[in-house]
Write a protein that holds these residues in place. Sequence first.
Motif, mmCIF file in Angstrom:
data_model
loop_
_atom_site.group_PDB
_atom_site.id
_atom_site.type_symbol
_atom_site.label_atom_id
_atom_site.label_comp_id
_atom_site.label_asym_id
_atom_site.label_seq_id
_atom_site.Cartn_x
_atom_site.Cartn_y
_atom_site.Cartn_z
ATOM 1 N N GLN A 74 -5.188 26.830 74.927
ATOM 2 C CA GLN A 74 -5.804 26.567 76.225
ATOM 3 C C GLN A 74 -6.230 27.876 76.893
ATOM 4 O OE1 GLN A 74 -6.240 23.193 77.557
ATOM 5 N NE2 GLN A 74 -5.923 23.051 75.335
ATOM 6 N N LYS A 75 -7.525 28.072 77.041
ATOM 7 C CA LYS A 75 -8.025 29.309 77.636
ATOM 8 C C LYS A 75 -8.165 29.160 79.157
ATOM 9 C CE LYS A 75 -12.989 28.361 76.992
ATOM 10 N NZ LYS A 75 -14.251 28.871 76.414
ATOM 11 N N ASN A 76 -8.041 30.297 79.837
ATOM 12 C CA ASN A 76 -8.208 30.385 81.288
ATOM 13 C C ASN A 76 -7.333 29.385 82.037
ATOM 14 O OD1 ASN A 76 -9.333 31.616 83.577
ATOM 15 N ND2 ASN A 76 -10.892 30.023 83.768
ATOM 16 N N ARG A 77 -6.094 29.274 81.602
ATOM 17 C CA ARG A 77 -5.119 28.401 82.275
ATOM 18 C C ARG A 77 -4.103 29.255 83.022
ATOM 19 N NH1 ARG A 77 -6.178 22.821 82.636
ATOM 20 N NH2 ARG A 77 -7.003 22.073 80.650
ATOM 21 N N GLN A 78 -3.666 28.769 84.145
ATOM 22 C CA GLN A 78 -2.687 29.505 84.952
ATOM 23 C C GLN A 78 -1.294 29.414 84.340
ATOM 24 O OE1 GLN A 78 -2.669 29.175 89.352
ATOM 25 N NE2 GLN A 78 -0.498 28.647 89.171
ATOM 26 N N ILE A 79 -0.664 30.565 84.216
ATOM 27 C CA ILE A 79 0.732 30.668 83.789
ATOM 28 C C ILE A 79 1.525 31.247 84.952
ATOM 29 C CG2 ILE A 79 2.357 31.724 82.177
ATOM 30 C CD1 ILE A 79 0.561 29.763 80.777
ATOM 31 N N THR A 80 2.552 30.515 85.405
ATOM 32 C CA THR A 80 3.408 30.994 86.481
ATOM 33 C C THR A 80 4.708 31.507 85.882
ATOM 34 O OG1 THR A 80 2.455 29.359 87.992
ATOM 35 C CG2 THR A 80 4.519 30.411 88.663
ATOM 36 N N ILE A 81 5.100 32.721 86.272
ATOM 37 C CA ILE A 81 6.310 33.345 85.753
ATOM 38 C C ILE A 81 7.331 33.448 86.874
ATOM 39 C CG2 ILE A 81 7.290 35.414 84.699
ATOM 40 C CD1 ILE A 81 3.668 35.290 84.387
ATOM 41 N N PHE A 82 8.455 32.753 86.714
ATOM 42 C CA PHE A 82 9.580 32.863 87.640
ATOM 43 C C PHE A 82 10.601 33.825 87.015
ATOM 44 C CE2 PHE A 82 7.690 28.718 88.261
ATOM 45 C CZ PHE A 82 7.634 28.571 89.638
ATOM 46 N N GLU A 83 10.988 34.848 87.751
ATOM 47 C CA GLU A 83 11.926 35.854 87.250
ATOM 48 C C GLU A 83 13.189 35.832 88.106
ATOM 49 O OE1 GLU A 83 12.080 40.674 86.308
ATOM 50 O OE2 GLU A 83 10.361 39.800 87.364
ATOM 51 N N ARG A 84 14.356 35.687 87.452
ATOM 52 C CA ARG A 84 15.644 35.599 88.152
ATOM 53 C C ARG A 84 16.539 36.754 87.729
ATOM 54 N NH1 ARG A 84 18.253 29.920 87.252
ATOM 55 N NH2 ARG A 84 18.690 30.773 85.191
ATOM 56 N N ASP A 85 17.016 37.538 88.703
ATOM 57 C CA ASP A 85 17.848 38.694 88.365
ATOM 58 C C ASP A 85 19.327 38.328 88.391
ATOM 59 O OD1 ASP A 85 18.703 38.721 91.033
ATOM 60 O OD2 ASP A 85 17.408 40.391 91.611
ATOM 61 N N THR B 221 11.720 42.375 82.696
ATOM 62 C CA THR B 221 12.760 43.342 83.036
ATOM 63 C C THR B 221 14.017 43.029 82.248
ATOM 64 O OG1 THR B 221 11.864 43.579 85.278
ATOM 65 C CG2 THR B 221 14.144 44.298 84.926
ATOM 66 N N GLU B 222 14.596 44.042 81.634
ATOM 67 C CA GLU B 222 15.779 43.840 80.802
ATOM 68 C C GLU B 222 16.907 43.159 81.568
ATOM 69 O OE1 GLU B 222 15.601 44.492 77.474
ATOM 70 O OE2 GLU B 222 13.548 44.852 78.126
ATOM 71 N N GLY B 223 17.467 42.128 80.972
ATOM 72 C CA GLY B 223 18.598 41.423 81.557
ATOM 73 C C GLY B 223 18.234 40.272 82.469
ATOM 74 N N ASN B 224 16.988 40.213 82.903
ATOM 75 C CA ASN B 224 16.581 39.135 83.799
ATOM 76 C C ASN B 224 16.219 37.874 83.006
ATOM 77 O OD1 ASN B 224 16.992 40.816 85.926
ATOM 78 N ND2 ASN B 224 14.837 41.005 86.514
ATOM 79 N N GLU B 225 16.277 36.740 83.695
ATOM 80 C CA GLU B 225 15.977 35.449 83.079
ATOM 81 C C GLU B 225 14.607 34.967 83.559
ATOM 82 O OE1 GLU B 225 20.715 34.222 83.048
ATOM 83 O OE2 GLU B 225 19.324 33.192 84.388
ATOM 84 N N TYR B 226 13.925 34.207 82.684
ATOM 85 C CA TYR B 226 12.542 33.831 82.961
ATOM 86 C C TYR B 226 12.307 32.336 82.733
ATOM 87 C CZ TYR B 226 11.555 38.740 83.320
ATOM 88 O OH TYR B 226 11.558 40.044 83.740
ATOM 89 N N LEU B 227 11.555 31.765 83.650
ATOM 90 C CA LEU B 227 11.025 30.405 83.510
ATOM 91 C C LEU B 227 9.503 30.532 83.527
ATOM 92 C CD1 LEU B 227 10.848 27.295 83.646
ATOM 93 C CD2 LEU B 227 11.310 27.473 86.108
ATOM 94 N N ILE B 228 8.875 30.199 82.406
ATOM 95 C CA ILE B 228 7.427 30.270 82.278
ATOM 96 C C ILE B 228 6.890 28.848 82.405
ATOM 97 C CG2 ILE B 228 5.521 31.188 80.916
ATOM 98 C CD1 ILE B 228 7.792 33.205 81.670
ATOM 99 N N ASP B 229 5.895 28.660 83.266
ATOM 100 C CA ASP B 229 5.484 27.313 83.674
ATOM 101 C C ASP B 229 3.967 27.155 83.605
ATOM 102 O OD1 ASP B 229 5.893 24.740 85.503
ATOM 103 O OD2 ASP B 229 4.393 25.979 86.521
ATOM 104 N N ASN B 230 3.540 25.986 83.147
ATOM 105 C CA ASN B 230 2.124 25.601 83.225
ATOM 106 C C ASN B 230 2.042 24.102 83.435
ATOM 107 O OD1 ASN B 230 -0.250 24.342 81.291
ATOM 108 N ND2 ASN B 230 -0.972 26.017 82.587
ATOM 109 N N VAL B 231 1.048 23.693 84.239
ATOM 110 C CA VAL B 231 0.797 22.271 84.475
ATOM 111 C C VAL B 231 -0.677 21.981 84.198
ATOM 112 C CG1 VAL B 231 0.772 20.396 86.178
ATOM 113 C CG2 VAL B 231 2.630 22.080 86.187
#
Length: 284
Positions: free
Chosen positions: A210-221, A244-254
């Motif tokens: 899927q080209k030109n789609r929005q990806i939202t990155i949630f970063e939790r320290d 960032t090393e040690g952080n957790e990530y939720l990658i989201d697309n709708v």
Amino acid sequence: MAKIKNTLPVFVKKNFVIIITGLSLLVANSSPLISHEMWLDTTTYQQKIDTEVKLSLVNGQMFDGFELSYFKSRFSEFYYINNNKKVDIESRMGDTPAATLSFSNNGLVTGIYVSEKSTINYETLDKFSEFAVEKGEEWAIKKHSDLKFPKMNFKEDYYRFSKILIGVGNSQGRDIQAGIKHEIVALTNPYNRDSKDEFYVKLIFNDKPQKNRQITIFERDFEKNVTTQVTFTDDDGIAKFKVTEGNEYLIDNVIIEVNEDPKNDAVWSSYWAALTFRALDATQ
């Protein structure tokens, strides 16, 4: 060979969890909370061989929410892939967290959850418009008007496609394209990477990039503070971002689509892809 372990909570505790979850879902079904993400979570993204990993289903916003209990009626698929082997996840009805797993070999494990269809009723067009803008699907607002869809009290069906990456032992391996309808595939192993490198993901829908789609990155320290950033996929459906090393990530697309099913009174369908992991370099 991976093993799945189940624990049976005491009767009172189990029923308490079911009641609280039921109340939360009741609220979600009676108010416009469609902008809430749903993801797979754990406190042990990287674990030793033959050590328990508790897997949670979480619904919420900004990478913070409430746990959902295990109920087969809510999903069409719930499994993990380890060394190219697919293993269905089985738990007891009402279990929270949804699964307790252990793995007897090294590698990168991909956990996958595919929900059954859910439906939301929008009382006003404003709520739908806010959701569409937030997820980078603004075109749907004009389309709603062009197709003369109702401005009040209309429905949308939605589906969840959630993945999690768990490192076991040396954590070597790669994420796979599982073949589900909507999927974020990690092109970088989060547990075997150079800390200087960017993180790459590929967005797939109906087996097509899927080209030109929005990806939202949630970063939790470590202190549970959450920040967000937005990027977009290129012509090959690939997006990249810093971690960032040690952080957790939720990658989201709708992805939102007009509902073409004449037997269904929902005017829209939305498909939610999520990917979770913790960022660690190969030296840790």
